[in-house]
Design an enzyme around this catalytic site. Structure first.
Site, PDB file in Angstrom:
ATOM      1  N   HIS A  94      57.598 -29.561  -9.471  1.00 23.92           N
ATOM      2  CA  HIS A  94      56.586 -28.543  -9.481  1.00 23.92           C
ATOM      3  C   HIS A  94      56.527 -27.694 -10.802  1.00 23.92           C
ATOM      4  O   HIS A  94      57.400 -26.846 -11.167  1.00 23.92           O
ATOM      5  CB  HIS A  94      56.877 -27.450  -8.531  1.00 23.92           C
ATOM      6  N   LEU A 130      52.148 -28.122 -17.077  1.00 24.65           N
ATOM      7  CA  LEU A 130      52.388 -28.569 -18.483  1.00 24.65           C
ATOM      8  C   LEU A 130      51.101 -28.035 -19.128  1.00 24.65           C
ATOM      9  O   LEU A 130      51.008 -28.063 -20.377  1.00 24.65           O
ATOM     10  CB  LEU A 130      52.683 -29.908 -18.530  1.00 24.65           C
ATOM     11  N   ARG A 131      50.079 -27.373 -18.276  1.00 28.59           N
ATOM     12  CA  ARG A 131      48.829 -26.721 -19.074  1.00 28.59           C
ATOM     13  C   ARG A 131      47.999 -27.620 -19.937  1.00 28.59           C
ATOM     14  O   ARG A 131      46.813 -27.323 -20.142  1.00 28.59           O
ATOM     15  CB  ARG A 131      49.430 -25.597 -20.024  1.00 28.59           C
ATOM     16  N   ASN A 151      46.163 -27.786 -11.878  1.00 31.79           N
ATOM     17  CA  ASN A 151      45.437 -26.705 -12.249  1.00 31.79           C
ATOM     18  C   ASN A 151      45.328 -26.632 -13.844  1.00 31.79           C
ATOM     19  O   ASN A 151      45.472 -25.497 -14.545  1.00 31.79           O
ATOM     20  CB  ASN A 151      45.850 -25.417 -11.904  1.00 31.79           C
ATOM     21  N   HIS A 164      57.145 -23.608  -3.153  1.00 31.07           N
ATOM     22  CA  HIS A 164      57.782 -22.194  -3.591  1.00 31.07           C
ATOM     23  C   HIS A 164      57.803 -21.506  -2.116  1.00 31.07           C
ATOM     24  O   HIS A 164      57.137 -20.229  -2.062  1.00 31.07           O
ATOM     25  CB  HIS A 164      57.058 -21.421  -4.649  1.00 31.07           C
ATOM     26  N   ASN A 200      53.687 -15.685  -8.324  1.00 28.92           N
ATOM     27  CA  ASN A 200      52.945 -16.256  -7.136  1.00 28.92           C
ATOM     28  C   ASN A 200      53.612 -17.241  -6.216  1.00 28.92           C
ATOM     29  O   ASN A 200      53.804 -18.416  -6.995  1.00 28.92           O
ATOM     30  CB  ASN A 200      51.521 -16.415  -7.403  1.00 28.92           C
ATOM     31  N   ASP A 202      58.516 -24.391 -10.610  1.00 27.54           N
ATOM     32  CA  ASP A 202      57.283 -23.727 -10.668  1.00 27.54           C
ATOM     33  C   ASP A 202      57.174 -23.122 -12.306  1.00 27.54           C
ATOM     34  O   ASP A 202      56.805 -21.897 -12.526  1.00 27.54           O
ATOM     35  CB  ASP A 202      57.009 -22.722  -9.710  1.00 27.54           C
TER      36      ASP A 202
END
Length: 427
Positions: free
Chosen positions: A56, A59-60, A90, A228, A274, A301
């Site tokens: 998880h 890396l954007r 995402n 998570h 989150n 995460d």
């Protein structure tokens, strides 16, 4: 590639220091070694473990290279002892098709510091309405699918995703959050949130989705992974589901093993995440569930954010924390120093189980002759002070700033090649 000798290391922290000879990317011998042509890494009695695997990681790239790139995130991972990471979907554009996942995988190979495995989105645009191209992404090598950041909240969509995943022999990883219970939520629902005037985030929002999805996975005969885990109640649901024969695995983050909602008293958005930080009682139960195997593994995460997305009022701040370069130390602090895990246990939760969950045949392997040399060398006696500005990541949003943490990665090896040593990534 030249042979390499790890001099004076202790596999799994057991026995007297010995040598490990690596040739052609595999462990060639364990025992006193001499080779005039070999490079040498002096272990100094450090603990040798299988390379860590993170299920998880954010890396954007593509889309938010101002907060992280595959290159900087890979460097952070190698410095943290990781040899494989799973890059969440995402991004912008979302990794919901073959083109984007292939781009992520290709960039990971070009950087070459860790094995970067793209996670495919479950639904188009992470919108929870229409299934994404699971089949074509699976053919492109995707092994894990997740809408992380969003819950696949429609039970019919989730059921169909699990049914397809069984046929494709892949895993669906769920961000468990019933969105109708978390509208406007800012902190764990309880006494502290009430005192601080923050909208509460009930534990049941997580637990209800996990229970539902475990029933759906059991019905479909599919594999479910829970992202998570943050509450004691979720650990109870997982124990119940596993006892019934459900193929469910779960991860816990380092920050949910250490930090509690007491940190919210300062309203510092670095602590906003989150799911939210929970109570000390939740933290205690999560640690014990990890030690018992009810929760299978640790996943970071890792969520880098730009300064403007964190240095603002609490309600406007983006949730998320850095995690790749601090994960080992938090596990040492919360699990090893407390006696809940030994070093073989660390190998289990940070390498072996995540590799097995994702179906990686060459990661999380035993430290034995003939096995791939994906390895991490750890100094268990070291301490270090966290400075976010010194991290390899573009961002610096760590909740551990200024903390002194135990345990340090001495070196990381990917198929026998040193990808990090002495706190640096070789040029």
């Amino acid at each position: 590639m030249k042979p390499l000798i790890l001099k004076g290391v202790r596999p799994y922290g057991e026995g007297d220091p010995t040598d490990v000879l690596i040739r052609d990317g595999v462990i060639a011998a364990i025992g006193p070694a001499a080779d005039d042509d070999a490079d040498v890494v002096d272990g100094g009695g450090a603990v040798l473990l299988p390379g860590f695997v993170d299920l998880h990681t954010h890396l954007r790239e593509p889309g938010r290279e101002d907060t992280e790139t595959i290159a900087t995130g890979s460097a952070a991972a190698a410095l943290g002892g990781y040899t494989a990471v799973f890059a969440m979907a995402n991004t912008n554009p979302v990794a919901d098709n073959e083109v984007v996942v292939q781009h992520v995988a290709r960039r990971g190979r070009e950087v070459g510091l860790v094995d970067v495995h793209p996670v495919g989105a479950v639904t188009v645009g992470l919108e929870g309405v229409k299934l994404a191209e699971l089949g074509t992404m699976a053919k492109a090598g995707v092994r894990v699918f997740s809408d992380d950041g969003h819950c696949v909240h429609d039970p019919l969509i989730m059921r169909r995703a699990l049914e397809y995943s069984k046929a494709l022999d892949v895993v669906v990883a769920q961000h468990a959050e019933e969105p109708r219970l978390t509208v406007g939520a800012q902190a764990h629902e309880g006494e502290r949130a009430s005192r601080l005037g923050l909208q509460g985030w009930p534990a049941a929002a997580e637990e209800s989705i996990v229970a539902r999805d475990c029933l759906l996975a059991l019905h479909a005969g599919a594999r479910l992974h829970v992202c998570h885990v943050s509450t004691a109640g979720t650990a109870d649901v997982l124990r119940w589901a596993k006892a019934r024969g459900t193929e469910v695995s779960a991860e816990v983050t380092p920050h949910h093993l250490l930090l509690t909602d007491e940190r919210l008293a300062t309203y510092d958005p670095v602590n906003k995440v989150n799911p939210p930080l929970r109570t000390a009682a939740d933290v205690d139960r999560l640690r014990r569930a990890l030690a018992e195997g009810v929760i299978d593994c640790v996943a970071t995460d890792h969520a880098p954010h730009a300064v403007q997305d964190k240095d603002c009022e609490w309600s406007a701040a983006r949730p998320g924390m850095l995690g790749l370069q601090t994960a080992l130390s938090i596990v040492v602090e919360t699990m090893v120093r407390t006696g809940l895990l030994d070093w073989r246990g660390v190998a289990r939760v940070m390498s072996e189980r995540p590799a097995a969950i994702a179906g990686l045949p060459d990661q999380g392997r035993p430290i034995e002759v003939g096995e791939p040399a994906n390895l991490t060398l750890v100094d268990p006696d070291a301490t270090w002070t966290v400075r976010g500005a010194d991290f390899a990541s573009v961002a610096a949003n760590t909740p551990y700033e200024g903390m002194e943490l135990p345990g340090a990665v001495v070196a990381t090896l990917l198929r026998g090649r040193v990808t990090a040593v002495g706190g640096r990534v070789p040029a």
